[in-house]
Design a protein around this motif. Structure first.
Motif, PDB file in Angstrom:
ATOM      1  N   VAL A  22      12.384   9.120  -6.322  1.00 13.82           N
ATOM      2  CA  VAL A  22      11.474   9.708  -7.317  1.00 13.82           C
ATOM      3  C   VAL A  22      11.900  11.138  -7.625  1.00 13.82           C
ATOM      4  N   ILE A  23      12.247  11.887  -6.600  1.00 14.20           N
ATOM      5  CA  ILE A  23      12.638  13.291  -6.798  1.00 14.20           C
ATOM      6  C   ILE A  23      13.955  13.361  -7.570  1.00 14.20           C
ATOM      7  N   SER A  24      14.883  12.472  -7.265  1.00 10.74           N
ATOM      8  CA  SER A  24      16.168  12.499  -7.981  1.00 10.74           C
ATOM      9  C   SER A  24      15.994  12.105  -9.452  1.00 10.74           C
ATOM     10  N   ASN A  25      14.880  11.431  -9.762  1.00 10.59           N
ATOM     11  CA  ASN A  25      14.581  11.076 -11.157  1.00 10.59           C
ATOM     12  C   ASN A  25      13.648  12.086 -11.826  1.00 10.59           C
ATOM     13  N   GLY A  26      13.477  13.256 -11.214  1.00  7.33           N
ATOM     14  CA  GLY A  26      12.725  14.327 -11.856  1.00  7.33           C
ATOM     15  C   GLY A  26      11.386  14.667 -11.240  1.00  7.33           C
TER      16      GLY A  26
END
Ligand code: FES
Length: 110
Positions: A22-26
């Motif tokens: 989730v974090i790597s997708n923003g």
């Protein structure tokens, strides 16, 4: 976190890998992670996983912990029995946390 399969949210069985995705997708807040994964929506209402998710956001983004907003809380803060609501009881002794009755079995909440 070295082991990506480490469970971050025990209530919803959300792994470190899922949070990192989730974090790597923003995603930049606990609520971002919550919306995508249900992390924080279990019986403890994010009391256990909030700080772990914040730490992962900090590690992945470099944001300081003070820059990461706390999750939005909705009433009731602590789960209560429907019976308590139905009887319209207002005494504190009647409002017993469901968490007091949650039993842990092999690391999972039943
Ligand atoms: S550990 Fe995440 S909601 Fe309980």
């Amino acid at each position: 976190m070295d082991d990506k399969s480490t469970i971050i949210c025990r209530c919803e069985e959300i792994s470190c890998e899922e949070v990192e995705e989730v974090i790597s997708n923003g995603g930049r807040t606990f609520d971002d992670v919550k919306r995508i994964t249900r992390c924080g929506m279990g019986p403890c209402q994010a009391k256990i996983c909030t700080s772990l998710v914040a730490e992962i956001i900090h590690q992945q983004t470099g944001l300081s912990l003070s820059e990461i907003p706390l999750p939005r809380m909705r009433m009731p803060i602590s789960p209560i029995k429907l019976e308590t609501l139905a009887t319209n009881s207002t005494s504190f002794s009647a409002v017993k946390s469901v968490l007091d009755e949650v039993e842990l079995e092999e690391g999972k909440v039943r």
